[in-house]
Design a protein around this motif. Sequence first.
Motif, short mmCIF file in Angstrom:
data_model
loop_
_atom_site.label_atom_id
_atom_site.label_comp_id
_atom_site.label_asym_id
_atom_site.label_seq_id
_atom_site.Cartn_x
_atom_site.Cartn_y
_atom_site.Cartn_z
N UNK A 113 0.84 -1.19 0.00
CA UNK A 113 0.00 0.00 0.00
C UNK A 113 0.88 1.24 0.00
N UNK A 114 2.01 1.15 0.72
CA UNK A 114 2.95 2.26 0.80
C UNK A 114 3.88 2.26 -0.41
N UNK A 115 4.30 3.43 -0.83
CA UNK A 115 5.27 3.52 -1.92
C UNK A 115 6.61 2.94 -1.47
N UNK A 116 7.29 2.30 -2.43
CA UNK A 116 8.60 1.72 -2.16
C UNK A 116 9.50 2.02 -3.36
N UNK A 297 -1.44 2.42 7.74
CA UNK A 297 -1.01 2.30 6.35
C UNK A 297 -0.32 0.95 6.11
N UNK A 298 -0.51 0.03 7.03
CA UNK A 298 0.13 -1.27 6.92
C UNK A 298 -0.60 -2.14 5.90
N UNK A 299 0.18 -2.90 5.14
CA UNK A 299 -0.42 -3.78 4.12
C UNK A 299 -1.13 -4.98 4.73
N UNK A 300 -1.07 -5.14 6.05
CA UNK A 300 -1.78 -6.27 6.66
C UNK A 300 -3.27 -6.21 6.35
N UNK A 301 -3.78 -5.01 6.07
CA UNK A 301 -5.22 -4.93 5.84
C UNK A 301 -5.63 -5.75 4.62
N UNK A 302 -4.78 -5.82 3.59
CA UNK A 302 -5.10 -6.63 2.42
C UNK A 302 -5.24 -8.10 2.81
N UNK A 303 -4.36 -8.57 3.67
CA UNK A 303 -4.42 -9.97 4.09
C UNK A 303 -5.62 -10.24 4.99
N UNK A 304 -5.96 -9.27 5.83
CA UNK A 304 -7.08 -9.45 6.76
C UNK A 304 -8.41 -9.56 6.01
N UNK A 305 -8.44 -9.13 4.77
CA UNK A 305 -9.65 -9.26 3.96
C UNK A 305 -10.07 -10.72 3.81
N UNK A 306 -9.11 -11.63 3.88
CA UNK A 306 -9.43 -13.06 3.75
C UNK A 306 -10.31 -13.54 4.91
#
Length: 390
Positions: A113-116, A297-306
């Motif tokens: 989610x964050x720019x890298x 802003x942690x990308x964990x939210x994408x995984x928690x969608x499961x």
Amino acid sequence: MYVTGEYLMKSLFFRLYLWGMSLLASLRPIKEKNIVVLNGSGRSGSNGYLFYKYIKANHPDYDVTLVEPWPSSHLSWETWKKIGAAKYVITTHQPFKARRAQINIQFWHGVPLKRMGFMAHNTRYRANKRNQKLWHKNADMVTSSSDLYETLMSACMAIEGKKYQKLGFPRIDYIDQPAIAKEKLLEDLFKTKDEQAKIGIYMPTFRYELEDPSVMEMIKQGNFFAFLGFDPYELNDALKDNHQYLIVKLHPYEMRMFDNFNSQCSNVAFLNNNYLFENNLDLYELLGDTDFLITDFSSIYFDYLYLDKPIIFITNYLKQYEKVRGLLLSPYEDVTPGPCVNSQKELLQVLRHPDDKQYQNQRFYWRELIDEVEDIDSCEPIFDYMTKNF
């Protein structure tokens, strides 16, 4: 000073150390059934660690070695010999090989989610070009979950499209299969029993990047949300009234700032890596026991969608974070399938009714975008693909 793996990899002296040890380790003959997992993700949703556990349990004919933490300048020669003799090198951060003949399988550590890399506001072009060369030279296969994931990763790291395989991520296999019962987790962390318990987990991103000493000072003082006017006792009373229990899992850098991990509040508990290591667990093996997630802003939210459970988003430093590093997807309120709160007052209001069904369709929409994997599980398809194709 807390030294991150990323900092080590940028250090000239450390790169020389890696080159020298790799050269010596490469003198060992490669063994076809040797796998080494270089785990740079700790125990917070580590694809590497969970894949290691899977191989140990399901493919005992393979010799698999877990190296953690990685990268490190304190590895034994015995460990380096294992690295040099492995046919397969699994990584969770930068791709790595000790020798050209090895096969690097790159898991990475989250849907970004964050720019890298090239996309971030706070990185250097020279370092990004060096990383691009590492991905081109070392990564033989990059596991993926969707076209969106590949687009985001390639925008940041300039990864060639042919390297991706939509096989999913090992961590997702474990997210809905809790390794311990909810009752035991409640007893271990909160020393209580409650048949009505709703367990939430707060997982913020690496806030040191904000380069704001005042934020770090608030966290050091126990204000883990970094809210202005934070009142831990008011928060605790609200949690008690709702039969809610909040697990706080901070970034390792922030956890090092605390002298005492024991919370003074009955319904708030800090989860540190000691608990996970002592029980041979990854954090994702506990997420199935939780009832809601709080993040920023942690990308964990994408995984928690499961899990299709409520997610609450903290936005008190959104503008600052967008300026310092940036986000890949925006506007933020449109890509976050849950209520956004900017203060403790707003958080307490949302906690009264976190399971708001109005966000369920949004959660489903974003999960469909990030998950195009046909198989239900990922560990065995990944293992099967890498051992049959390389």
